[in-house]
Design a protein around this motif. Sequence first.
Motif, PDB file in Angstrom:
ATOM      1  N   GLY A 263     -21.770  -2.983  19.728  1.00 34.27           N
ATOM      2  CA  GLY A 263     -23.070  -3.522  18.753  1.00 34.27           C
ATOM      3  C   GLY A 263     -22.896  -4.969  18.158  1.00 34.27           C
ATOM      4  N   GLY A 264     -23.960  -5.242  17.839  1.00 35.91           N
ATOM      5  CA  GLY A 264     -23.661  -6.674  17.455  1.00 35.91           C
ATOM      6  C   GLY A 264     -23.021  -7.092  16.172  1.00 35.91           C
ATOM      7  N   ARG A 265     -23.189  -5.871  15.125  1.00 39.34           N
ATOM      8  CA  ARG A 265     -22.442  -6.152  13.898  1.00 39.34           C
ATOM      9  C   ARG A 265     -21.178  -5.814  14.027  1.00 39.34           C
ATOM     10  NH1 ARG A 265     -26.319  -2.347  13.854  1.00 39.34           N
ATOM     11  NH2 ARG A 265     -26.116  -0.339  13.351  1.00 39.34           N
ATOM     12  N   TYR A 266     -20.624  -5.358  15.099  1.00 38.41           N
ATOM     13  CA  TYR A 266     -19.286  -4.968  15.274  1.00 38.41           C
ATOM     14  C   TYR A 266     -18.718  -5.784  16.597  1.00 38.41           C
ATOM     15  CZ  TYR A 266     -20.905  -0.703  13.221  1.00 38.41           C
ATOM     16  OH  TYR A 266     -21.449   0.145  12.505  1.00 38.41           O
ATOM     17  N   SER A 267     -19.471  -6.916  16.660  1.00 33.94           N
ATOM     18  CA  SER A 267     -18.974  -7.639  18.114  1.00 33.94           C
ATOM     19  C   SER A 267     -18.122  -8.887  17.897  1.00 33.94           C
ATOM     20  CB  SER A 267     -20.255  -8.302  18.638  1.00 33.94           C
ATOM     21  OG  SER A 267     -20.944  -9.139  17.863  1.00 33.94           O
ATOM     22  N   LEU A 268     -17.803  -9.101  16.582  1.00 37.30           N
ATOM     23  CA  LEU A 268     -16.636 -10.373  16.333  1.00 37.30           C
ATOM     24  C   LEU A 268     -15.300  -9.973  17.301  1.00 37.30           C
ATOM     25  CD1 LEU A 268     -15.042 -10.696  13.187  1.00 37.30           C
ATOM     26  CD2 LEU A 268     -15.819  -8.759  13.786  1.00 37.30           C
ATOM     27  N   TRP A 269     -15.064  -8.783  17.436  1.00 33.02           N
ATOM     28  CA  TRP A 269     -13.842  -8.740  18.096  1.00 33.02           C
ATOM     29  C   TRP A 269     -13.956  -8.884  19.613  1.00 33.02           C
ATOM     30  CZ3 TRP A 269     -11.123  -7.639  13.927  1.00 33.02           C
ATOM     31  CH2 TRP A 269     -11.758  -6.731  12.939  1.00 33.02           C
ATOM     32  N   SER A 270     -15.017  -9.078  20.150  1.00 34.46           N
ATOM     33  CA  SER A 270     -15.469  -9.001  21.605  1.00 34.46           C
ATOM     34  C   SER A 270     -15.641 -10.683  21.935  1.00 34.46           C
ATOM     35  CB  SER A 270     -16.729  -8.449  22.142  1.00 34.46           C
ATOM     36  OG  SER A 270     -17.814  -9.267  21.452  1.00 34.46           O
ATOM     37  N   SER A 271     -16.100 -10.962  22.912  1.00 39.56           N
ATOM     38  CA  SER A 271     -16.220 -12.416  23.298  1.00 39.56           C
ATOM     39  C   SER A 271     -17.049 -13.124  22.253  1.00 39.56           C
ATOM     40  CB  SER A 271     -16.985 -12.428  24.577  1.00 39.56           C
ATOM     41  OG  SER A 271     -16.209 -12.016  25.695  1.00 39.56           O
ATOM     42  N   ILE A 272     -17.755 -12.424  21.450  1.00 42.46           N
ATOM     43  CA  ILE A 272     -18.345 -13.166  20.157  1.00 42.46           C
ATOM     44  C   ILE A 272     -17.293 -13.688  19.510  1.00 42.46           C
ATOM     45  CG2 ILE A 272     -19.745 -12.729  18.156  1.00 42.46           C
ATOM     46  CD1 ILE A 272     -21.258 -12.680  20.556  1.00 42.46           C
ATOM     47  N   GLY A 273     -15.932 -13.278  19.551  1.00 40.27           N
ATOM     48  CA  GLY A 273     -14.957 -14.033  18.629  1.00 40.27           C
ATOM     49  C   GLY A 273     -14.553 -15.497  19.249  1.00 40.27           C
ATOM     50  N   PHE A 274     -14.991 -15.827  20.375  1.00 39.68           N
ATOM     51  CA  PHE A 274     -14.842 -17.060  20.883  1.00 39.68           C
ATOM     52  C   PHE A 274     -14.601 -18.277  19.938  1.00 39.68           C
ATOM     53  CE2 PHE A 274     -16.354 -21.025  22.828  1.00 39.68           C
ATOM     54  CZ  PHE A 274     -15.320 -21.515  23.602  1.00 39.68           C
ATOM     55  N   PRO A 275     -15.584 -18.470  19.211  1.00 39.35           N
ATOM     56  CA  PRO A 275     -15.501 -19.605  18.217  1.00 39.35           C
ATOM     57  C   PRO A 275     -14.260 -19.453  17.304  1.00 39.35           C
ATOM     58  CG  PRO A 275     -17.377 -18.288  17.663  1.00 39.35           C
ATOM     59  CD  PRO A 275     -17.101 -17.784  18.889  1.00 39.35           C
ATOM     60  N   ILE A 276     -13.944 -18.160  17.068  1.00 43.81           N
ATOM     61  CA  ILE A 276     -12.825 -18.004  16.023  1.00 43.81           C
ATOM     62  C   ILE A 276     -11.453 -18.357  16.731  1.00 43.81           C
ATOM     63  CG2 ILE A 276     -11.371 -16.192  14.572  1.00 43.81           C
ATOM     64  CD1 ILE A 276     -13.982 -14.473  14.627  1.00 43.81           C
ATOM     65  N   ALA A 277     -11.212 -18.061  17.947  1.00 41.10           N
ATOM     66  CA  ALA A 277     -10.248 -18.394  18.793  1.00 41.10           C
ATOM     67  C   ALA A 277     -10.132 -19.986  19.039  1.00 41.10           C
ATOM     68  CB  ALA A 277     -10.234 -17.661  19.999  1.00 41.10           C
ATOM     69  N   LEU A 278     -11.332 -20.483  19.184  1.00 39.28           N
ATOM     70  CA  LEU A 278     -11.173 -21.974  19.575  1.00 39.28           C
ATOM     71  C   LEU A 278     -11.009 -22.509  18.359  1.00 39.28           C
ATOM     72  CD1 LEU A 278     -11.879 -23.848  22.068  1.00 39.28           C
ATOM     73  CD2 LEU A 278     -14.215 -24.220  20.904  1.00 39.28           C
ATOM     74  N   GLY A 279     -11.584 -22.157  17.170  1.00 36.42           N
ATOM     75  CA  GLY A 279     -11.533 -23.003  16.138  1.00 36.42           C
ATOM     76  C   GLY A 279     -10.054 -22.805  15.336  1.00 36.42           C
ATOM     77  N   VAL A 280      -9.539 -21.633  15.182  1.00 34.78           N
ATOM     78  CA  VAL A 280      -8.158 -21.648  14.494  1.00 34.78           C
ATOM     79  C   VAL A 280      -6.959 -20.986  15.601  1.00 34.78           C
ATOM     80  CG1 VAL A 280      -9.415 -21.080  12.483  1.00 34.78           C
ATOM     81  CG2 VAL A 280      -9.027 -19.115  13.966  1.00 34.78           C
ATOM     82  N   GLY A 281      -7.297 -20.968  16.742  1.00 34.56           N
ATOM     83  CA  GLY A 281      -6.537 -20.716  17.623  1.00 34.56           C
ATOM     84  C   GLY A 281      -6.260 -19.249  18.079  1.00 34.56           C
ATOM     85  N   TRP A 282      -5.971 -19.092  19.216  1.00 33.21           N
ATOM     86  CA  TRP A 282      -5.718 -17.722  19.946  1.00 33.21           C
ATOM     87  C   TRP A 282      -4.886 -16.731  19.155  1.00 33.21           C
ATOM     88  CZ3 TRP A 282      -8.727 -15.236  23.048  1.00 33.21           C
ATOM     89  CH2 TRP A 282      -8.348 -13.585  23.466  1.00 33.21           C
ATOM     90  N   GLU A 283      -3.627 -17.191  18.784  1.00 36.84           N
ATOM     91  CA  GLU A 283      -2.817 -16.388  17.750  1.00 36.84           C
ATOM     92  C   GLU A 283      -3.621 -15.691  16.407  1.00 36.84           C
ATOM     93  OE1 GLU A 283       0.664 -18.387  16.733  1.00 36.84           O
ATOM     94  OE2 GLU A 283       1.556 -18.495  18.842  1.00 36.84           O
ATOM     95  N   ALA A 284      -4.414 -16.460  15.881  1.00 34.97           N
ATOM     96  CA  ALA A 284      -5.141 -16.054  14.752  1.00 34.97           C
ATOM     97  C   ALA A 284      -5.988 -14.756  15.285  1.00 34.97           C
ATOM     98  CB  ALA A 284      -5.819 -17.108  14.011  1.00 34.97           C
ATOM     99  N   PHE A 285      -6.884 -15.311  16.348  1.00 38.17           N
ATOM    100  CA  PHE A 285      -7.640 -14.061  16.805  1.00 38.17           C
ATOM    101  C   PHE A 285      -6.990 -13.014  17.186  1.00 38.17           C
ATOM    102  CE2 PHE A 285     -10.166 -12.113  20.202  1.00 38.17           C
ATOM    103  CZ  PHE A 285     -11.493 -11.854  19.498  1.00 38.17           C
ATOM    104  N   ASP A 286      -5.866 -12.962  17.798  1.00 35.47           N
ATOM    105  CA  ASP A 286      -5.252 -12.011  18.176  1.00 35.47           C
ATOM    106  C   ASP A 286      -4.434 -11.368  16.930  1.00 35.47           C
ATOM    107  OD1 ASP A 286      -3.964 -10.328  20.527  1.00 35.47           O
ATOM    108  OD2 ASP A 286      -2.054 -11.403  19.951  1.00 35.47           O
ATOM    109  N   ALA A 287      -4.193 -11.875  16.020  1.00 33.42           N
ATOM    110  CA  ALA A 287      -3.545 -11.320  14.730  1.00 33.42           C
ATOM    111  C   ALA A 287      -4.772 -10.547  14.028  1.00 33.42           C
ATOM    112  CB  ALA A 287      -3.111 -12.464  13.624  1.00 33.42           C
ATOM    113  N   MET A 288      -5.868 -11.004  14.352  1.00 35.91           N
ATOM    114  CA  MET A 288      -7.195 -10.200  13.465  1.00 35.91           C
ATOM    115  C   MET A 288      -7.013  -9.009  14.283  1.00 35.91           C
ATOM    116  SD  MET A 288     -10.349 -12.749  12.992  1.00 35.91           S
ATOM    117  CE  MET A 288     -11.337 -11.554  12.343  1.00 35.91           C
TER     118      MET A 288
END
Length: 523
Positions: A263-288
């Motif tokens: 669902g949309g409000r649960y989606s930052l864990w999916s590909s919607i998290g791309f800007p997080i990984a691009l902005g602060v690095g894959w390690e940070a996204f993986d830590a989330m």
Amino acid sequence: MWRVGKEFNVNVAVRKAWDAIEALQQPTLGQLFTADPDRLGKLSARLDWPGSEDMGGAIFDWSKTHLDDDVLAAFEALADASDFAGRRAALLSGAAINVTEGRAAEHTAQRGIGAEASVEEAAEFHHRMHLLVDAIHRGALGEIRHLIHIGIGGSALGPKLAIDALARDGALVEVHVVSNIDGLALEEAFAAADPATTMVAVASKTFTTIETMTNAASALDWLKENGVVDPYGRVVALTAAPDKAVEWGVDETRVLPFSESVGGRYSLWSSIGFPIALGVGWEAFDAMLAGAHAVDVHFRDTDGRANLPLRAAFADQLYTRVRGCQTRAVFAYDERLKLFPDYLQQLEMESNGKRVTFDGEPVEGATAPITWGGVGTDGQHAVFQLLHQGTVEVPVDFIASVAPGDALDPAHHAILLTNCFAQGAALMAGGNMSADGKDPARAFPGDRPSATILCDDIDAATLGALIAFHEHRTFANAVLLGINPFDQFGVELGKKMAKDIEAGGGDFDPSTRALLEAAGLSA
């Protein structure tokens, strides 16, 4: 069976559980602490997760709420009658728990818990995203210094929260999140970005969302007008409808899919998290993901009052359904979490702002309260007047971090934390600040509830854990209410009417017709 249905005996059990809860005594917070010397130990617990340096975690202190042994036991009976264990198992196994739309709600599969096939698919999609993020960071697509991320709702709120929280010490790529259809929002992003070094991420589950697609078309025009020869070559699509993205013009190598069951409000864990990984690095996204997974495991494996999201839901229901509280306030005493109340507004009110059960029957009593809040200490000089002396009871959640987010004089953080803890103490204790203790204008009634989440630090894992905690808290509330938290039909009616206006149709009331005419929008 996880689905309660309309079986008479189950409805009777739920009703009896609510009757028992409503019949309980309601002692004051002061009386509760006096009556039970071990109250803090019973209602404060620590949860740990993998952190940036070995382990991190947080203390979840619900002792300044009106929960006690009797209330907890009564709510545990309600959870049993509502088949909490069965519905939790259904959620985490990938069953079609979203009954109105006939599908699963598989955000936990993005974090490694769910149906085996869904977990594997999520890992594959994450790997695809990781490869693209690495390629951009290595310069394979040219110099990229900016990303304009276009989405709305959860497609924007999640990335915006994470970027604001985690990129304060600098970003690998500057991310500008745009959600509003108001052109001023997009122009602000244009002003901050260099078109020669900018990519655009278009985040839409269906790839048809009118606000997102209109903004995306304008972003492409901006790139073209500023000398970018192939604007579509700068676009990354984040969607559950990859075919539509390709049809729109995005190269399939830059389409990052995710499952329809996220669902949309649960989606930052999916590909919607791309800007997080691009902005602060894959390690940070993986830590989330890792921080969220630790909370998932706790939620899955812990029963009754020891289950921290479920315990929080017990308090939520006590205040909303029994004590008649219509709002819940969340104040983050950490600038890194200033957007967290905004994020929770959608998560909680879109999920549980319902009026019927998952069987389509009217809900007996109140459902979700209004979620609101801000940051400390700003709120103390504004809305806290109402919290301390107003005529309505508002449960408050405080969120703070032991470690500061700044490198200034430690006095800054010490003052911040002492104010946070003092607010909870003052809400509970009350008092009178006049010289003789008799001035009613300076009197504080006290007995006002609060809970505190005290984190070791606000790192990526902690942010992931905090979000997952509130996701599960929201789900637990829905189970106790007997509603489906995973649909959101309430957002559709206004959109339909807007489309009717655009198409020159619709039958509207005199006020709406007059407003349309005054704005030059009537036919």
